[in-house]
Scaffold this active site. Sequence first.
Site, PDB file in Angstrom:
ATOM      1  N   ARG A   1     -17.857  63.341  33.079  1.00 16.53           N
ATOM      2  CA  ARG A   1     -18.010  61.953  33.513  1.00 16.53           C
ATOM      3  C   ARG A   1     -19.375  61.733  34.189  1.00 16.53           C
ATOM      4  O   ARG A   1     -20.004  60.692  34.012  1.00 16.53           O
ATOM      5  CB  ARG A   1     -16.888  61.596  34.487  1.00 16.53           C
ATOM      6  CG  ARG A   1     -16.917  60.150  34.906  1.00 16.53           C
ATOM      7  CD  ARG A   1     -15.654  59.745  35.664  1.00 16.53           C
ATOM      8  NE  ARG A   1     -15.604  58.308  35.860  1.00 16.53           N
ATOM      9  CZ  ARG A   1     -15.502  57.722  37.063  1.00 16.53           C
ATOM     10  NH1 ARG A   1     -15.412  58.457  38.158  1.00 16.53           N
ATOM     11  NH2 ARG A   1     -15.483  56.402  37.153  1.00 16.53           N
TER      12      ARG A   1
ATOM     13  N   HIS B   1     -22.169  58.823  33.354  1.00 10.45           N
ATOM     14  CA  HIS B   1     -22.688  57.888  34.359  1.00 10.45           C
ATOM     15  C   HIS B   1     -24.193  58.063  34.564  1.00 10.45           C
ATOM     16  O   HIS B   1     -24.882  57.127  34.959  1.00 10.45           O
ATOM     17  CB  HIS B   1     -21.928  58.054  35.684  1.00 10.45           C
ATOM     18  CG  HIS B   1     -20.595  57.369  35.663  1.00 10.45           C
ATOM     19  ND1 HIS B   1     -20.044  56.762  36.770  1.00 10.45           N
ATOM     20  CD2 HIS B   1     -19.701  57.183  34.672  1.00 10.45           C
ATOM     21  CE1 HIS B   1     -18.863  56.237  36.453  1.00 10.45           C
ATOM     22  NE2 HIS B   1     -18.627  56.494  35.187  1.00 10.45           N
TER      23      HIS B   1
ATOM     24  N   VAL C   1     -27.341  54.760  33.205  1.00  7.82           N
ATOM     25  CA  VAL C   1     -28.214  54.128  34.203  1.00  7.82           C
ATOM     26  C   VAL C   1     -29.573  54.828  34.164  1.00  7.82           C
ATOM     27  O   VAL C   1     -29.671  56.007  34.499  1.00  7.82           O
ATOM     28  CB  VAL C   1     -27.581  54.227  35.611  1.00  7.82           C
ATOM     29  CG1 VAL C   1     -28.447  53.502  36.630  1.00  7.82           C
ATOM     30  CG2 VAL C   1     -26.160  53.646  35.601  1.00  7.82           C
TER      31      VAL C   1
ATOM     32  N   SER D   1     -30.834  60.865  37.316  1.00  5.92           N
ATOM     33  CA  SER D   1     -30.958  59.927  38.445  1.00  5.92           C
ATOM     34  C   SER D   1     -29.669  59.882  39.267  1.00  5.92           C
ATOM     35  O   SER D   1     -29.700  59.555  40.451  1.00  5.92           O
ATOM     36  CB  SER D   1     -31.319  58.523  37.942  1.00  5.92           C
ATOM     37  OG  SER D   1     -30.429  58.118  36.916  1.00  5.92           O
TER      38      SER D   1
ATOM     39  N   ASN E   1     -19.582  55.273  41.250  1.00  9.27           N
ATOM     40  CA  ASN E   1     -19.882  56.704  41.265  1.00  9.27           C
ATOM     41  C   ASN E   1     -19.241  57.441  42.431  1.00  9.27           C
ATOM     42  O   ASN E   1     -19.414  58.662  42.572  1.00  9.27           O
ATOM     43  CB  ASN E   1     -21.403  56.915  41.309  1.00  9.27           C
ATOM     44  CG  ASN E   1     -22.079  56.468  40.024  1.00  9.27           C
ATOM     45  OD1 ASN E   1     -21.491  56.601  38.944  1.00  9.27           O
ATOM     46  ND2 ASN E   1     -23.267  55.931  40.123  1.00  9.27           N
TER      47      ASN E   1
ATOM     48  N   HIS F   1     -11.558  60.941  27.987  1.00 12.08           N
ATOM     49  CA  HIS F   1     -10.408  60.825  28.896  1.00 12.08           C
ATOM     50  C   HIS F   1      -9.253  61.751  28.487  1.00 12.08           C
ATOM     51  O   HIS F   1      -8.196  61.706  29.102  1.00 12.08           O
ATOM     52  CB  HIS F   1      -9.934  59.366  28.972  1.00 12.08           C
ATOM     53  CG  HIS F   1     -10.901  58.470  29.695  1.00 12.08           C
ATOM     54  ND1 HIS F   1     -10.802  57.094  29.694  1.00 12.08           N
ATOM     55  CD2 HIS F   1     -11.989  58.757  30.462  1.00 12.08           C
ATOM     56  CE1 HIS F   1     -11.792  56.584  30.422  1.00 12.08           C
ATOM     57  NE2 HIS F   1     -12.525  57.563  30.893  1.00 12.08           N
ATOM     58  N   THR F   2      -9.455  62.553  27.473  1.00 10.07           N
ATOM     59  CA  THR F   2      -8.466  63.584  27.138  1.00 10.07           C
ATOM     60  C   THR F   2      -8.406  64.667  28.220  1.00 10.07           C
ATOM     61  O   THR F   2      -7.466  65.458  28.257  1.00 10.07           O
ATOM     62  CB  THR F   2      -8.773  64.228  25.762  1.00 10.07           C
ATOM     63  OG1 THR F   2      -7.828  65.263  25.507  1.00 10.07           O
ATOM     64  CG2 THR F   2     -10.159  64.857  25.715  1.00 10.07           C
TER      65      THR F   2
ATOM     66  N   ASP G   1      -8.077  67.886  23.694  1.00 12.52           N
ATOM     67  CA  ASP G   1      -7.441  67.742  22.382  1.00 12.52           C
ATOM     68  C   ASP G   1      -7.467  66.264  21.994  1.00 12.52           C
ATOM     69  O   ASP G   1      -8.175  65.479  22.606  1.00 12.52           O
ATOM     70  CB  ASP G   1      -6.004  68.295  22.437  1.00 12.52           C
ATOM     71  CG  ASP G   1      -5.197  67.659  23.568  1.00 12.52           C
ATOM     72  OD1 ASP G   1      -5.600  66.583  24.071  1.00 12.52           O
ATOM     73  OD2 ASP G   1      -4.164  68.237  23.947  1.00 12.52           O
TER      74      ASP G   1
HETATM   75  C1  HEM Z   1     -15.223  51.867  28.729  1.00 14.99           C
HETATM   76  C2  HEM Z   1     -15.684  52.990  29.187  1.00 14.99           C
HETATM   77  C3  HEM Z   1     -15.086  53.741  30.357  1.00 14.99           C
HETATM   78  C4  HEM Z   1     -14.409  53.291  31.446  1.00 14.99           C
HETATM   79  C5  HEM Z   1     -14.033  51.868  31.813  1.00 14.99           C
HETATM   80  C6  HEM Z   1     -14.063  54.458  32.235  1.00 14.99           C
HETATM   81  C7  HEM Z   1     -13.401  54.421  33.446  1.00 14.99           C
HETATM   82  C8  HEM Z   1     -12.951  55.530  34.140  1.00 14.99           C
HETATM   83  C9  HEM Z   1     -12.213  55.499  35.379  1.00 14.99           C
HETATM   84  C10 HEM Z   1     -11.824  54.247  36.156  1.00 14.99           C
HETATM   85  C11 HEM Z   1     -11.925  56.784  35.708  1.00 14.99           C
HETATM   86  C12 HEM Z   1     -11.183  57.288  36.949  1.00 14.99           C
HETATM   87  C13 HEM Z   1     -12.165  57.815  37.980  1.00 14.99           C
HETATM   88  C14 HEM Z   1     -11.519  58.467  39.165  1.00 14.99           C
HETATM   89  O1  HEM Z   1     -10.443  58.033  39.595  1.00 14.99           O
HETATM   90  O2  HEM Z   1     -12.094  59.456  39.690  1.00 14.99           O
HETATM   91  C15 HEM Z   1     -12.485  57.622  34.687  1.00 14.99           C
HETATM   92  C16 HEM Z   1     -12.415  58.994  34.658  1.00 14.99           C
HETATM   93  C17 HEM Z   1     -13.026  59.787  33.721  1.00 14.99           C
HETATM   94  N1  HEM Z   1     -13.896  59.375  32.733  1.00 14.99           N
HETATM   95 FE1  HEM Z   1     -14.178  57.488  32.137  1.00 14.99          FE
HETATM   96  N2  HEM Z   1     -14.533  55.572  31.600  1.00 14.99           N
HETATM   97  C18 HEM Z   1     -15.172  55.189  30.455  1.00 14.99           C
HETATM   98  C19 HEM Z   1     -15.832  55.994  29.560  1.00 14.99           C
HETATM   99  C20 HEM Z   1     -15.970  57.354  29.693  1.00 14.99           C
HETATM  100  C21 HEM Z   1     -16.824  58.171  28.871  1.00 14.99           C
HETATM  101  C22 HEM Z   1     -17.750  57.645  27.773  1.00 14.99           C
HETATM  102  C23 HEM Z   1     -16.658  59.465  29.294  1.00 14.99           C
HETATM  103  C24 HEM Z   1     -17.318  60.733  28.800  1.00 14.99           C
HETATM  104  C25 HEM Z   1     -17.741  60.934  27.583  1.00 14.99           C
HETATM  105  C26 HEM Z   1     -15.696  59.423  30.363  1.00 14.99           C
HETATM  106  C27 HEM Z   1     -15.213  60.524  31.016  1.00 14.99           C
HETATM  107  C28 HEM Z   1     -14.298  60.487  32.062  1.00 14.99           C
HETATM  108  C29 HEM Z   1     -13.664  61.663  32.606  1.00 14.99           C
HETATM  109  C30 HEM Z   1     -13.811  63.078  32.094  1.00 14.99           C
HETATM  110  C31 HEM Z   1     -12.859  61.219  33.662  1.00 14.99           C
HETATM  111  C32 HEM Z   1     -12.007  62.078  34.605  1.00 14.99           C
HETATM  112  C33 HEM Z   1     -12.809  62.349  35.850  1.00 14.99           C
HETATM  113  C34 HEM Z   1     -12.145  63.297  36.827  1.00 14.99           C
HETATM  114  O3  HEM Z   1     -11.060  63.822  36.554  1.00 14.99           O
HETATM  115  O4  HEM Z   1     -12.760  63.528  37.895  1.00 14.99           O
HETATM  116  N3  HEM Z   1     -15.313  58.132  30.593  1.00 14.99           N
HETATM  117  N4  HEM Z   1     -13.126  56.832  33.746  1.00 14.99           N
END
Ligand code: HEM
Length: 326
Positions: free
Chosen positions: A68, A72, A76, A82, A97, A194-195, A255
């Site tokens: 993630r 991010h 930006v 950055s 962030n 998000h997998t 997965d």
């Molecule tokens: C429309 C696009 C996206 C939105 C609205 C979004 C939103 C979010 C939100 C709200 C969380 C929860 C954060 C937390 O509670 O710590 C999250 C977690 C996460 N996002 Fe996204 N995300 C998006 C795209 C992406 C992309 C493109 C990736 C990577 C290729 C990604 C990877 C992750 C990962 C791995 C987590 C888990 C983080 C953790 O467990 O600490 N996301 N995302």
Amino acid sequence: MGRGSSNHTIILIFVVVLLAQLDAALVHGQATRVGFYSKTCPRVESIVRSTVQTHFRSNLTIAPGLLRMHFHDCFVHGCDASILIDGANTEKTAPPNSLLRGYEVIDDAKAKLEAACPGVVSCADILALAARDSVFVTKGSSWQVPTGRRDGRISLASDTSNLPGFRDSVDVQKQKFAEKGLDTKDLVALVGGHTIGTAACQFFRYRLYNFTTSGNDADPTIDPTFLPQLRALCPQNDDGTRRVGLDTGSQNRFDSSFFNNLRNSHGVLESDQKLWIDASTRTFVQRFLGVRGFSVEFGRSMVKMSNVDVKTGTEGEIRKICSAIN
Ligand code: HEM
Ligand SMILES: *[C@@H]1O[C@H](CO)[C@@H](O)[C@H](O)[C@H]1NC(C)=O
Ligand SMILES: *[C@@H]1O[C@H](CO)[C@@H](O)[C@H](O)[C@H]1NC(C)=O
């Protein structure tokens, strides 16, 4: 053909190749490439990988954290590290962030790389490699990461507003990705990140208890048998520390079950579930239900995302430590 003429042919080919490279450099600027450090820091990839593995063994949340973080970073000011800068009003202090994690892994890798090849490897490249390795350690497929990024010298919290939000419509999600040169297929593949990982209840509790302003209702797009499960994981009076897997049942494994969950109305974030509801993105969700299709496209889209607005050549700098501009 005489010897002289074959020499001429070789020289001619050489000149043509040289001109083609010059042309590419002038037209497109310098690009990243696989093996950029093969002479200057040949162990870079193994050092980053072993650092990620070591931290991952002591805490599984490192992998989703780093994946993630790279996303991010790239959205930006391009993939220029950055996001890593400490200080008042830098990107990492901005609300989107605030829950990022894994900074210590990048610092650790950088320290090892400075010992092995001082002043050579950018923090932006370390983060791009660490994101790839995060997928590797969670048993996803791997891909080659072009390197040669330079580190940026600007990091402002006020520049983070173009990051996608968890209530964004599919049109807004598509538009925000399109601004980075990423199409609808890239959007669906990359959100497939998000997998792995979790979300704090604050990002979806409103879907469980209070979806419309009239109150006391749940988001009707949540499967009615799934709703009580989510409510149990995120009670209305929770203290704010609870986290829930974004891919129910498989949050530690890279997965394709995230897409199955979307198909079954078991998405956790509203923005994720909408990818199934909207016909233009559902096509790709369906395509990614099979793990092979997903893993290939995810790697391709990651390479595209990792090249968004990169700085190369003499732009930016190679930071000495990743949390501060030189
Ligand atoms: C429309 C696009 C996206 C939105 C609205 C979004 C939103 C979010 C939100 C709200 C969380 C929860 C954060 C937390 O509670 O710590 C999250 C977690 C996460 N996002 Fe996204 N995300 C998006 C795209 C992406 C992309 C493109 C990736 C990577 C290729 C990604 C990877 C992750 C990962 C791995 C987590 C888990 C983080 C953790 O467990 O600490 N996301 N995302
Ligand atoms: C892993 O790291 C997270 C975030 O820093 C922390 O909340 C969690 O307690 C850690 N888990 C373990 C098992 O140490
Ligand atoms: C539900 O949402 C409304 C308006 O957004 C808010 O005023 C109210 O406090 C919320 N209720 C609960 C139980 O969260």
